[in-house]
Design a protein around this motif. Structure first.
Motif, PDB file in Angstrom:
ATOM      1  N   PHE A   7       0.845  -1.198   0.000  1.00  0.00           N
ATOM      2  CA  PHE A   7       0.000   0.000   0.000  1.00  0.00           C
ATOM      3  C   PHE A   7       0.874   1.240   0.000  1.00  0.00           C
ATOM      4  O   PHE A   7       1.942   1.248   0.600  1.00  0.00           O
ATOM      5  CB  PHE A   7      -0.895  -0.019   1.262  1.00  0.00           C
ATOM      6  N   GLU A  48      -9.681  -2.810   9.259  1.00  0.00           N
ATOM      7  CA  GLU A  48      -8.907  -2.634  10.484  1.00  0.00           C
ATOM      8  C   GLU A  48      -9.792  -1.876  11.458  1.00  0.00           C
ATOM      9  O   GLU A  48     -10.423  -0.894  11.076  1.00  0.00           O
ATOM     10  CB  GLU A  48      -7.617  -1.858  10.212  1.00  0.00           C
ATOM     11  N   ASN A  77      -6.519  -3.071  18.540  1.00  0.00           N
ATOM     12  CA  ASN A  77      -6.337  -2.808  17.124  1.00  0.00           C
ATOM     13  C   ASN A  77      -6.262  -4.150  16.436  1.00  0.00           C
ATOM     14  O   ASN A  77      -5.448  -4.991  16.801  1.00  0.00           O
ATOM     15  CB  ASN A  77      -5.034  -2.016  16.935  1.00  0.00           C
ATOM     16  N   ARG A  78      -7.132  -4.361  15.432  1.00  0.00           N
ATOM     17  CA  ARG A  78      -7.143  -5.680  14.825  1.00  0.00           C
ATOM     18  C   ARG A  78      -7.638  -5.613  13.401  1.00  0.00           C
ATOM     19  O   ARG A  78      -8.486  -4.773  13.072  1.00  0.00           O
ATOM     20  CB  ARG A  78      -8.081  -6.577  15.630  1.00  0.00           C
ATOM     21  N   ASN A  79      -7.059  -6.477  12.523  1.00  0.00           N
ATOM     22  CA  ASN A  79      -7.547  -6.603  11.142  1.00  0.00           C
ATOM     23  C   ASN A  79      -8.502  -7.776  11.086  1.00  0.00           C
ATOM     24  O   ASN A  79      -8.219  -8.836  11.629  1.00  0.00           O
ATOM     25  CB  ASN A  79      -6.373  -6.890  10.198  1.00  0.00           C
ATOM     26  N   PHE A 101      -9.185  -1.988   3.736  1.00  0.00           N
ATOM     27  CA  PHE A 101      -7.994  -2.292   2.917  1.00  0.00           C
ATOM     28  C   PHE A 101      -8.408  -3.151   1.743  1.00  0.00           C
ATOM     29  O   PHE A 101      -9.258  -4.038   1.891  1.00  0.00           O
ATOM     30  CB  PHE A 101      -6.981  -3.132   3.722  1.00  0.00           C
TER      31      PHE A 101
HETATM   32  C1  LIG Z   1      -3.535  -4.421   9.026  1.00  0.00           C
HETATM   33  O1  LIG Z   1      -3.050  -4.633   7.690  1.00  0.00           O
HETATM   34  C2  LIG Z   1      -2.301  -3.501   7.192  1.00  0.00           C
HETATM   35  C3  LIG Z   1      -1.889  -3.817   5.772  1.00  0.00           C
HETATM   36  O2  LIG Z   1      -1.398  -5.071   5.649  1.00  0.00           O
HETATM   37  C4  LIG Z   1      -1.074  -3.258   8.040  1.00  0.00           C
HETATM   38  O3  LIG Z   1      -0.410  -2.178   7.600  1.00  0.00           O
HETATM   39  C5  LIG Z   1      -1.504  -3.041   9.489  1.00  0.00           C
HETATM   40  O4  LIG Z   1      -0.451  -2.930  10.324  1.00  0.00           O
HETATM   41  C6  LIG Z   1      -2.399  -4.200   9.972  1.00  0.00           C
HETATM   42  N1  LIG Z   1      -2.891  -3.936  11.313  1.00  0.00           N
HETATM   43  C7  LIG Z   1      -2.807  -4.811  12.333  1.00  0.00           C
HETATM   44  C8  LIG Z   1      -3.354  -4.446  13.639  1.00  0.00           C
HETATM   45  O5  LIG Z   1      -2.326  -5.958  12.165  1.00  0.00           O
END
Ligand SMILES: *[C@@H]1O[C@H](CO)[C@@H](O)[C@H](O)[C@H]1NC(C)=O
Ligand SMILES: *[C@@H]1O[C@H](CO)[C@@H](O)[C@H](O)[C@H]1NC(C)=O
Ligand SMILES: *[C@@H]1O[C@H](CO)[C@@H](O)[C@H](O)[C@H]1NC(C)=O
Ligand SMILES: *[C@@H]1O[C@H](CO)[C@@H](O)[C@H](O)[C@H]1NC(C)=O
Ligand SMILES: *[C@@H]1O[C@H](CO)[C@@H](O)[C@H](O)[C@H]1NC(C)=O
Ligand SMILES: *[C@@H]1O[C@H](CO)[C@@H](O)[C@H](O)[C@H]1NC(C)=O
Ligand SMILES: *[C@@H]1O[C@H](CO)[C@@H](O)[C@H](O)[C@H]1NC(C)=O
Ligand SMILES: *[C@@H]1O[C@H](CO)[C@@H](O)[C@H](O)[C@H]1NC(C)=O
Ligand SMILES: *[C@@H]1O[C@H](CO)[C@@H](O)[C@H](O)[C@H]1NC(C)=O
Ligand SMILES: *[C@@H]1O[C@H](CO)[C@@H](O)[C@H](O)[C@H]1NC(C)=O
Ligand SMILES: *[C@@H]1O[C@H](CO)[C@@H](O)[C@H](O)[C@H]1NC(C)=O
Ligand SMILES: *[C@@H]1O[C@H](CO)[C@@H](O)[C@H](O)[C@H]1NC(C)=O
Length: 731
Positions: free
Chosen positions: A3, A66, A80-82, A115
């Protein structure tokens, strides 16, 4: 492709600047639009936040959101989580987050961004905030009003009043767990909650604020319900059904985790039934045979359910209540009542007696009254219990034991004595009877006796309860007599005796009993094969003294001995025992035995016959004595004559002569000195010794042939001289 950073966003396109193999490039890339949170919902008692936002269907492949959660007004990110999206039906996506800290403690804010690998990430959405509780004029403690689950961890917080901050929190006087949340609020974390062991099962929290004010809160720890175990249902009457179960772990009496239990009859439209802690009672539904039920146990920490199916007729446990106990002598009638109308079912009951055994019987009376007649021993104390079942499937409870004592065994013993009257066709029968009660302490109330016999007609005679004999005149034939003791209404005892026909019975020879032991008479007699109903031994209680009060004793067949203890007999009294054999046609006298329980020597002296014959050297004594007189205190075995020379104490001048035959009543004592006085004592002799003596003193005669010579010769010489001298007279 990683990105990249959006420098300028124009109508959804980004101007981006990036480095590629040492070259710096500028490009425009499609940028995802800024997402927005459509809903933020707080579920306070579960401490969870539900975050919802709209997604397009195309967003599902390779799309990541996210999420950030922050606390306090400064948005300190605490989470914080994806997340990757999964398929879903609606186009609003909801995601849940559970907080350790109660949501009321502070403000929680959420934001998201989108994302995609083909574009620049979207800008962050705006923060959406779930406000914590607003400060009031009272310090607040969270979690509030909620029972905590044992074994989990919990975070408690104190929210101070406006313009003040919390300085400390203590848990049961311990200050070690404090966490700062923002500037004013403080929290405390406790791992692995346990139910306090002190009497009041409460965790006590105290918050102190910067003004020094303290606030207190008690927090309860409990556990969720357990699945009801061993759930089963039963009915005693087919109209009320009771279900019971084991609720599992016991709750403390101060437990605030209020529980509700409800029973549902799944296959009916009956409303749910409220239950007790481990049981539930409901009315049977008419016509419903099979029940599918479930029991739901619910409290603040959870719920459990258990189900059970049954056919009502398979689950009948009859309840039994004692009725009457009517003890008899060898049988007793018991009755009990089955407390429901179970006539259509096959009722099976068990009765136990102690001592004894268990009897099983079926009972199908319409009234529910069951009866059993038990064969028991007389005069015995029993304890009995009963229980019933339908088809022996489920047994009810045993009743309380019921005790009773069977009646003593009362038997009537009849005997007779027959007297031949001078008219050969006429006899006098005396019927005698006695009652025997197996328990001597029991009192038996007798109304009277009925004596019956038949001749040309049936005769009946009534005797009052005090009487024990009846006199009847009969002819020479065989007679059957019945004596009946009338105890009380509906209860009589019979005894029967046959009087043989008169046959001029020969009297057996009387046998003398050799010796009886000091303990008593040991009678024995010859067995008789025709004595098929045993023997009877009779005697007079006063021996030979009149009048005779007859006693008798029956001996069962096959036994030809009888022991009679000495205490019933008088010493020195002659008893005659008549032994009868019991035959089909009456009793026949078999033997006569006579004897003493103890022989005594107090015999009368014989009567001497006077004058006594004597010579110069012998004396012939003669006496009278009735040696067979039954009044003697012993059997006469002979006589004893004691001879004593008068005026001498020399032992050689005292001797005895005995006569061994009691019928010989004279004896000649030889070898006496002439012209000597002797004292003679005569007494009757028994096994035990001599009785009273009769005495006489006599002098033996002089022997003249010798004596005369001594006297006569001098006389003759004198006479001769006188004759010779006579002529010289007068010269
Ligand atoms: C979520 O994914 C983005 C892109 O891959 C990354 O930059 C970010 O750090 C991630 N966030 C977490 C909490 O893992
Ligand atoms: C983007 O993600 C999708 C799905 O994961 C994948 O098929 C595609 O190859 C990715 N594109 C790039 C340029 O990495
Ligand atoms: C207070 O809590 C800490 C941490 O759990 C523990 O180690 C300590 O023993 C406790 N003190 C008292 C007095 O309970
Ligand atoms: C929040 O930010 C303000 C200003 O930067 C600062 O004074 C304050 O201490 C912060 N609060 C917390 C809880 O960090
Ligand atoms: C929690 O406490 C209980 C009782 O004090 C103990 O038996 C158990 O092992 C503890 N569990 C953990 C994970 O510490
Ligand atoms: C439940 O029933 C089973 C079998 O009937 C029995 O073994 C067990 O002890 C019962 N449990 C309880 C808690 O009553
Ligand atoms: C009771 O439940 C069982 C099992 O769930 C089911 O097979 C049966 O048909 C039910 N009986 C009634 C009368 O509803
Ligand atoms: C109830 O009775 C019916 C027929 O008698 C039988 O098929 C069924 O299995 C029984 N149900 C239960 C729960 O015993
Ligand atoms: C008992 O039940 C039967 C059949 O259900 C009925 O005919 C009878 O009248 C009932 N008896 C009583 C005393 O209720
Ligand atoms: C005597 O009584 C018996 C039994 O009761 C009876 O069979 C018999 O006919 C009666 N005899 C006379 C003569 O009445
Ligand atoms: C009595 O004793 C004598 C001799 O001791 C014996 O011959 C006789 O049989 C006995 N009589 C009885 C009745 O025992
Ligand atoms: C006869 O009866 C007496 C007393 O009841 C008993 O002691 C004895 O053993 C019996 N004898 C026989 C042979 O049955």
């Amino acid at each position: 492709m990683s990105f990249r950073i959006c420098l300028v966003n124009l109508l959804g396109f980004c101007l981006i600047f990036y480095e590629d193999h040492g070259r710096f490039c500028l490009d425009t890339v499609w940028q995802l639009p800024k997402p927005s949170i459509s809903h933020l919902k707080a579920v306070n008692d579960k401490q969870s936040l539900l975050v919802s936002w709209l997604v397009k269907h195309s967003d599902f492949v390779g799309n990541i959101y996210e999420i950030q959660i922050s606390r306090t007004e400064n948005h300190t990110v605490i989470y914080n989580r994806n997340i990757s999206l999964f398929s879903m039906d609606s186009n609003e996506y909801t995601w849940a987050w559970t907080s350790e800290l109660p949501l009321e403690c502070v403000d929680h804010s959420v934001r998201i961004r989108h994302f995609s690998n083909q574009s620049v990430p979207s800008p962050w959405s705006n923060w959406v905030t779930n406000d914590g509780v607003q400060p009031t004029d009272k310090t607040k403690l969270f979690p509030n009003q909620r029972v905590l689950r044992e074994g989990t961890s919990a975070v408690f917080c104190c929210v101070p009043t406006r313009g003040v901050s919390i300085t400390s929190i203590t848990l049961n006087d311990n200050k070690s767990y404090i966490i700062n949340i923002g500037a004013r609020v403080k929290a405390l974390k406790l791992d692995n909650l346990t139910i306090p062991t002190q009497r009041i099962k409460v965790l006590s929290l105290i918050c102190t604020d910067s003004t020094g004010k303290q606030s207190y809160a008690g927090k309860y720890v409990s556990f969720p319900p357990q699945k009801p175990r061993n759930l089963s249902c039963a009915t005693s009457d087919m109209t009320t059904v009771t279900c019971t179960w084991d609720p599992g772990r016991k709750r403390d009496q101060f437990d605030r985790n209020m529980q509700t239990r409800t029973l549902h009859i799944e296959n009916s439209d009956q409303a749910p039934i409220q239950c007790e802690q481990s049981s539930c009672t409901f009315s049977a539904i008419p016509q419903l045979k099979e029940y599918n039920i479930s029991v739901l146990v619910k409290d603040q920490l959870g719920e459990e359910t258990e189900s059970y199916s049954f056919n009502i007729s398979d689950r009948v446990i009859p309840v039994v209540e004692w009725g009457r106990v009517s003890p008899g002598v060898t049988d007793t009638t018991l009755s009990w009542i089955v407390q429901a109308n179970l006539t259509q079912l096959n009722l099976l009951c068990q009765v136990t007696t102690d001592p004894g055994s268990t009897t099983e019987m079926s009972c199908n009376s319409v009234s529910g009254l069951c009866k059993v007649k038990l064969e028991l021993l007389p005069n015995t104390r029993y304890s009995t219990r009963v229980r019933c079942s339908v088809n022996g499937r489920l047994w009810g409870e045993w009743t309380q034991p019921r005790s009773f004592t069977t009646c003593p065994l009362v038997t009537l013993d009849v005997w007779r004595s027959i007297k031949q009257l001078s008219d050969p066709n006429s006899r006098q029968v005396t019927l005698l009877w006695s009652l025997h009660v197996s328990d001597s302490a029991a009192t038996v109330h007798i109304q009277g006796y009925i004596v019956q016999w038949s001749e040309a007609q049936n005769w009946t005679e009534w005797k009052d309860s005090g009487q024990t004999q009846a006199e009847v005149s009969i002819g020479p034939g065989q007679y059957e007599f019945t004596v009946q003791a009338v105890l009380h209404i509906d209860s009589t005892i019979f005894a029967h005796i046959t009087i043989p026909k008169s046959d001029g019975e020969n009297r057996p020879v009387e046998k003398r009993l050799n010796s009886s032991t000091p303990a008593g008479f040991n009678l024995s007699w010859d067995q008789l094969d025709t004595a098929t109903c045993g023997y009877t031994v009779e005697w007079c209680i006063l021996g030979h003294a009149v009048p005779c009060t007859l006693r008798w004793m029956k001996v069962p067949e096959g036994n030809n001995t009888l022991f009679l203890p000495a205490r019933n007999f008088k010493e020195g009294c002659r008893y005659t025992f008549n032994i009868y054999g019991c035959m089909e046609n009456g009793h026949r006298l078999l033997e006569i035995q006579t004897g003493y329980s103890k022989e005594l020597t107090s015999l009368q002296s014989p009567n001497l016959v006077e004058p006594v014959q004597s010579t110069s050297s012998s004396v012939t004594l003669e006496w009278h004595y009735n040696e067979d007189d039954p009044a003697h205190p012993a059997f006469i075995t002979g006589y004893l004559v004691m001879v004593q020379k008068v005026g001498s104490d020399m032992p050689s001048d005292l001797f005895n002569v005995s006569v061994a035959d009691p019928r010989r009543k004279s004896v000649t004592i030889e070898g006496l000195q002439q012209n000597q006085e002797y004292t003679l004592l005569v007494s009757a002799l028994t096994k035990e010794g001599p009785g009273q003596p009769a005495s006489i003193t006599i002098r033996t005669r002089t022997n003249y042939s010798a004596h005369l010579a001594k006297i006569l010769i001098p006389i003759l010489l004198l006479l001769g001289c006188t004759i010779l001298l006579w002529p010289q007279r007068g010269r």
